[in-house]
Enzyme design. Sequence first.
Site, PDB file in Angstrom:
ATOM      1  N   GLY A   1     -16.536   2.902  -2.311  1.00  0.00           N
ATOM      2  CA  GLY A   1     -17.903   2.472  -2.616  1.00  0.00           C
ATOM      3  C   GLY A   1     -18.306   2.837  -4.036  1.00  0.00           C
TER       4      GLY A   1
ATOM      5  CG  ASN B   1      -1.814   1.138   1.350  1.00  0.00           C
ATOM      6  OD1 ASN B   1      -1.818   2.010   0.484  1.00  0.00           O
ATOM      7  ND2 ASN B   1      -2.587   1.180   2.412  1.00  0.00           N
TER       8      ASN B   1
ATOM      9  CB  CYS C   1       1.474   4.800   4.124  1.00  0.00           C
ATOM     10  SG  CYS C   1       2.101   5.259   5.710  1.00  0.00           S
TER      11      CYS C   1
HETATM   12  C1  LIG Z   1     -12.567   0.764   6.233  1.00  0.00           C
HETATM   13  C2  LIG Z   1     -11.541   0.617   5.152  1.00  0.00           C
HETATM   14  C3  LIG Z   1     -10.244   0.214   5.479  1.00  0.00           C
HETATM   15  C4  LIG Z   1      -9.272   0.074   4.482  1.00  0.00           C
HETATM   16  N1  LIG Z   1      -8.018  -0.347   4.818  1.00  0.00           N
HETATM   17  C5  LIG Z   1      -7.093  -0.546   3.831  1.00  0.00           C
HETATM   18  C6  LIG Z   1      -5.800  -1.042   4.149  1.00  0.00           C
HETATM   19  O1  LIG Z   1      -5.468  -1.346   5.309  1.00  0.00           O
HETATM   20  N2  LIG Z   1      -4.901  -1.179   3.135  1.00  0.00           N
HETATM   21  C7  LIG Z   1      -5.221  -0.878   1.826  1.00  0.00           C
HETATM   22  O2  LIG Z   1      -4.377  -1.034   0.948  1.00  0.00           O
HETATM   23  N3  LIG Z   1      -6.453  -0.429   1.499  1.00  0.00           N
HETATM   24  C8  LIG Z   1      -7.387  -0.248   2.476  1.00  0.00           C
HETATM   25  N4  LIG Z   1      -8.636   0.197   2.138  1.00  0.00           N
HETATM   26  C9  LIG Z   1      -8.958   0.477   0.713  1.00  0.00           C
HETATM   27  C10 LIG Z   1      -9.711  -0.687   0.056  1.00  0.00           C
HETATM   28  O3  LIG Z   1      -8.948  -1.864   0.074  1.00  0.00           O
HETATM   29  C11 LIG Z   1     -10.118  -0.343  -1.385  1.00  0.00           C
HETATM   30  O4  LIG Z   1      -8.958  -0.095  -2.136  1.00  0.00           O
HETATM   31  C12 LIG Z   1     -11.020   0.875  -1.458  1.00  0.00           C
HETATM   32  O5  LIG Z   1     -11.964   0.870  -0.415  1.00  0.00           O
HETATM   33  C13 LIG Z   1     -11.770   0.990  -2.789  1.00  0.00           C
HETATM   34  O6  LIG Z   1     -12.585  -0.141  -2.998  1.00  0.00           O
HETATM   35  P1  LIG Z   1     -14.168  -0.180  -2.638  1.00  0.00           P
HETATM   36  O7  LIG Z   1     -14.781   1.035  -3.260  1.00  0.00           O
HETATM   37  O8  LIG Z   1     -14.652  -1.473  -3.237  1.00  0.00           O
HETATM   38  O9  LIG Z   1     -14.253  -0.171  -1.165  1.00  0.00           O
HETATM   39  C14 LIG Z   1      -9.617   0.349   3.126  1.00  0.00           C
HETATM   40  C15 LIG Z   1     -10.928   0.750   2.808  1.00  0.00           C
HETATM   41  C16 LIG Z   1     -11.878   0.883   3.791  1.00  0.00           C
HETATM   42  C17 LIG Z   1     -13.275   1.300   3.393  1.00  0.00           C
END
Ligand SMILES: Cc1cc2nc3c(=O)[nH]c(=O)nc-3n(C[C@H](O)[C@H](O)[C@H](O)COP(=O)(O)O)c2cc1C
Length: 305
Positions: free
Chosen positions: A219, A128, A131
């Site tokens: 989302g 990731n 950060c």
């Molecule tokens: C509550 C939450 C925690 C997340 N934690 C991480 C994380 O620890 N590492 C990471 O690479 N992405 C993290 N993400 C990002 C998701 O993996 C994803 O890339 C992002 O939510 C877009 O996809 P979505 O629209 O289907 O949720 C997090 C997203 C959410 C909503």
Amino acid sequence: MSVDASVRLPGMELKNPVMTASGTFGYGLEFARYGDLRSLGGIVAKGLSLKPRAGNPMPRIAETPCGMLNAIGLQNCGVEVFLRDKLPRLPYDETPIIANLYACDADEFAELAGVLSAAEGVAALEVNISCPNVKAGGIAFGQDPAMAGKLTEAVKKRAGDKPVWVKLSPNVTDIVAIARAAVLGGADALTCINTLTGMSVDIRTRKPRLANVIGGLSGPAIKPVALRCVWQVCRAVSAPVIAVGGISCAEDVLEFILVGAHAVQIGTANFMRPDMAFRIAERLPALMEELGIENLEEYRCSIQV
Ligand SMILES: Cc1cc2nc3c(=O)[nH]c(=O)nc-3n(C[C@H](O)[C@H](O)[C@H](O)COP(=O)(O)O)c2cc1C
């Protein structure tokens, strides 16, 4: 017609392209009562850091139209606890488990990669790079091609034979430049995209809805942005792309494969229904049959523009 939903990624074969996104599916175990973890293409664990972290102060989640904002801030049990208590209970023989890495400088990323690469049961490392790099004064690794490339190289050196996926941030002017740099640095695949920066305020309390003020938007609201990023990146690099961003049904999965993705991840949709990823994985073959798609390789990148 019998359909084949399996896909190949460097170093692994997935029975279907439906994985879960980091941070939205716990360590996997929490969701085992909603479906068979073995039926998923893969599970990406919550972001892991070297040491356990408590995360940001509450509130750190806010609902928005068609999506949500989060500012969890690295909360996790730490890599040691993950390897000792969580990973051995996951069905890693049948479903690839991908570790998501979170660190604040290149040395820490490399050290984490070293620890995780030695672990049986970790199929790949997802880095990731959203950060902030505290050592360089808050510039995000994922926003600077040179830094993204160097970081990928550092992780790759310590990753042994584990494939390295680099997870790209959409909060950049040119996502293709970062994608190219990561691939030059040795990335085996790219995960595309992380959340978009956003904010929500309450006119009555006059306060931001997140204690952190700013958070990551995810989302269905971000699906068109994710689709655009995946399309651009797939055209620019030859490394496989794993799509993520607003995917919440089997039709969405095919949209991303149509523009070039090899596989997908389900994120926020898991909060809408905890059995969502299982339902999507189950529905996909029937949808492929309906559309006359025998295998995903044939369908991938077949968009006509
Ligand atoms: C509550 C939450 C925690 C997340 N934690 C991480 C994380 O620890 N590492 C990471 O690479 N992405 C993290 N993400 C990002 C998701 O993996 C994803 O890339 C992002 O939510 C877009 O996809 P979505 O629209 O289907 O949720 C997090 C997203 C959410 C909503």
